[in-house]
Design an enzyme around this catalytic site. Structure first.
Site, PDB file in Angstrom:
ATOM      1  N   ASN A   9      58.882  46.596  91.965  1.00 50.06           N
ATOM      2  CA  ASN A   9      58.003  47.692  91.368  1.00 50.06           C
ATOM      3  C   ASN A   9      57.640  48.650  92.509  1.00 50.06           C
ATOM      4  O   ASN A   9      56.841  48.058  93.344  1.00 50.06           O
ATOM      5  CB  ASN A   9      57.024  46.805  90.732  1.00 50.06           C
ATOM      6  CG  ASN A   9      55.686  47.356  90.195  1.00 50.06           C
ATOM      7  OD1 ASN A   9      55.997  48.671  90.343  1.00 50.06           O
ATOM      8  ND2 ASN A   9      54.884  46.986  89.940  1.00 50.06           N
ATOM      9  N   LYS A  11      55.821  50.842  92.507  1.00 50.40           N
ATOM     10  CA  LYS A  11      54.337  51.432  92.294  1.00 50.40           C
ATOM     11  C   LYS A  11      54.358  53.005  92.607  1.00 50.40           C
ATOM     12  O   LYS A  11      55.120  53.735  92.553  1.00 50.40           O
ATOM     13  CB  LYS A  11      53.308  50.536  93.072  1.00 50.40           C
ATOM     14  CG  LYS A  11      53.586  49.118  92.830  1.00 50.40           C
ATOM     15  CD  LYS A  11      52.463  48.073  93.213  1.00 50.40           C
ATOM     16  CE  LYS A  11      52.835  46.754  92.843  1.00 50.40           C
ATOM     17  NZ  LYS A  11      51.739  45.855  93.461  1.00 50.40           N
ATOM     18  N   HIS A  96      51.116  45.339  83.460  1.00 48.43           N
ATOM     19  CA  HIS A  96      51.012  44.880  84.795  1.00 48.43           C
ATOM     20  C   HIS A  96      49.415  45.015  85.162  1.00 48.43           C
ATOM     21  O   HIS A  96      48.715  45.464  84.732  1.00 48.43           O
ATOM     22  CB  HIS A  96      51.702  46.075  85.750  1.00 48.43           C
ATOM     23  CG  HIS A  96      51.581  45.441  87.250  1.00 48.43           C
ATOM     24  ND1 HIS A  96      50.444  45.694  88.161  1.00 48.43           N
ATOM     25  CD2 HIS A  96      52.412  44.815  88.134  1.00 48.43           C
ATOM     26  CE1 HIS A  96      50.855  45.237  89.217  1.00 48.43           C
ATOM     27  NE2 HIS A  96      51.925  44.609  89.255  1.00 48.43           N
ATOM     28  N   GLU A  98      47.658  45.904  87.314  1.00 56.89           N
ATOM     29  CA  GLU A  98      46.690  46.901  87.976  1.00 56.89           C
ATOM     30  C   GLU A  98      46.480  47.716  86.672  1.00 56.89           C
ATOM     31  O   GLU A  98      45.568  48.528  86.770  1.00 56.89           O
ATOM     32  CB  GLU A  98      47.859  47.735  88.936  1.00 56.89           C
ATOM     33  CG  GLU A  98      47.577  47.004  90.265  1.00 56.89           C
ATOM     34  CD  GLU A  98      48.986  47.015  91.224  1.00 56.89           C
ATOM     35  OE1 GLU A  98      49.757  47.664  90.951  1.00 56.89           O
ATOM     36  OE2 GLU A  98      49.043  45.914  91.834  1.00 56.89           O
ATOM     37  N   GLU A 168      52.107  36.910  86.994  1.00 55.36           N
ATOM     38  CA  GLU A 168      51.952  37.511  88.382  1.00 55.36           C
ATOM     39  C   GLU A 168      50.321  37.079  88.626  1.00 55.36           C
ATOM     40  O   GLU A 168      49.422  37.748  87.980  1.00 55.36           O
ATOM     41  CB  GLU A 168      52.111  38.839  88.491  1.00 55.36           C
ATOM     42  CG  GLU A 168      53.397  39.481  88.441  1.00 55.36           C
ATOM     43  CD  GLU A 168      53.570  40.610  88.713  1.00 55.36           C
ATOM     44  OE1 GLU A 168      54.330  40.907  89.787  1.00 55.36           O
ATOM     45  OE2 GLU A 168      52.892  41.675  88.542  1.00 55.36           O
ATOM     46  N   GLY A 174      49.958  41.743  96.189  1.00 52.18           N
ATOM     47  CA  GLY A 174      49.739  42.615  97.444  1.00 52.18           C
ATOM     48  C   GLY A 174      48.689  42.173  98.359  1.00 52.18           C
ATOM     49  O   GLY A 174      48.176  42.323  99.360  1.00 52.18           O
ATOM     50  N   SER A 214      53.447  38.882  96.188  1.00 45.22           N
ATOM     51  CA  SER A 214      53.689  38.797  97.423  1.00 45.22           C
ATOM     52  C   SER A 214      55.088  38.000  97.673  1.00 45.22           C
ATOM     53  O   SER A 214      55.253  37.155  98.748  1.00 45.22           O
ATOM     54  CB  SER A 214      52.734  38.038  98.359  1.00 45.22           C
ATOM     55  OG  SER A 214      51.565  38.877  98.208  1.00 45.22           O
TER      56      SER A 214
HETATM   57  P1  PGA Z   1      53.537  42.542  95.577  1.00 47.06           P
HETATM   58  O1  PGA Z   1      53.342  43.162  94.104  1.00 47.06           O
HETATM   59  O2  PGA Z   1      54.991  41.964  95.687  1.00 47.06           O
HETATM   60  O3  PGA Z   1      53.312  43.710  96.513  1.00 47.06           O
HETATM   61  O4  PGA Z   1      52.618  41.451  95.831  1.00 47.06           O
HETATM   62  C1  PGA Z   1      54.166  42.562  93.073  1.00 47.06           C
HETATM   63  C2  PGA Z   1      53.838  43.466  91.822  1.00 47.06           C
HETATM   64  O5  PGA Z   1      52.590  43.828  91.481  1.00 47.06           O
HETATM   65  O6  PGA Z   1      54.572  43.451  90.797  1.00 47.06           O
END
Ligand code: PGA
Length: 255
Positions: A9, A11, A96, A98, A168, A174, A214
């Site tokens: 992803n 982003k 997601h 976010e 997740e 993140g 992460s």
């Molecule tokens: P990250 O993001 O690996 O940077 O923690 C994962 C995601 O949001 O899909």
């Protein structure tokens, strides 16, 4: 045994030049990973057409990070599933965290988006996960259970078979803080049991459940080695071909 599915992803990151060069590297190098692992990338909307062209004929799937729930019309700034199919996408990330927190997407909107995606032939990665305070209050199963039952409302088992679910935990995204492999495995098995109670056992066994939050080249082996973890949704570590392909290699080794 199910094929692991490693998805990147991207982003809201990269320039067009960087996105193209990342796609070109993945196109060259993913040929070395045999057909035992599925790989997908999820660039920003504006890079999709180029990335689809670069990866056409390769083993890497391309999808979008979001889509709108209506087919077409006066929805300024939105993109439909049919538009994504038109530029060559096969997949789309729905729900997601976010999108849920920053853009206030509800379970009911996510349910409509899943239906809209499936109706135009896109394969969704449906994301679920609890916040830190929900885990602290021991509400993880309740929160994830609601996200699943409201998100999947009205979906047939045939439609559910098309999904990948990504677990997740919001506190792990993140932050550099991962769920321990055991914590992740426990929630994955809760998710699989929930699917089993809603659909046939076959659907529950076939559906892939990715872990996200992460994931990197160092922790991939331990996470992907868990019996209920069928892949990873990778954010930060998918922006460099080296770290992303190391995660793919971990999945290949474990297959
Ligand atoms: P990250 O993001 O690996 O940077 O923690 C994962 C995601 O949001 O899909």
């Amino acid at each position: 045994m199910k094929k692991q599915f490693i998805a990147g992803n991207w982003k809201m990151n990269l320039t067009m030049g960087e996105a193209r060069s990342l796609a070109e590297k993945l196109c060259d190098e993913s040929d070395n990973s045999d057909a035992v692992v599925d790989i997908g990338v999820f660039p920003a909307f504006v890079f999709l057409r180029d990335v689809c062209e670069i990866l056409r004929g390769s083993k890497v799937y391309v999808g979008a990070q979001n889509m709108y729930l209506e087919k077409s019309g006066a929805f300024t700034g939105e993109v439909s599933g049919a538009m994504l199919r038109d530029v060559g996408c096969t997949h789309v990330i729905i729900g997601h965290s976010e999108r849920r927190t920053i853009f206030r997407e509800t379970n009911s909107m996510i349910n409509s988006k899943l239906k809209a995606a499936l109706s135009c032939g896109l394969k969704p990665i449906f994301c679920v996960g609890e916040k830190q305070e929900e885990r602290d209050a021991e509400r993880t199963n309740e929160v994830v259970g609601n996200q699943l039952s409201e998100g999947l409302a009205g979906l047939t088992s045939e439609q559910a078979n098309e999904l990948t679910i990504a677990y997740e935990p919001v506190w792990a995204i993140g932050t550099g803080k991962t769920a321990t492999p055991e914590q992740a495995n426990e929630v994955h098995s809760f998710i699989r049991n929930t699917i089993k109670s809603k659909y046939e056992n076959d659907t529950a066994q076939c559906i892939r459940i990715q872990y996200g939050g992460s994931v990197n080249a160092e922790n991939a082996d331990n996470l992907l080695g868990q019996p209920e973890i069928d892949g990873a949704l990778v954010g930060g570590a998918s922006l460099e071909p080296g770290s992303f392909l190391d995660i793919v290699s971990a999945a290949v080794r474990l297959s």
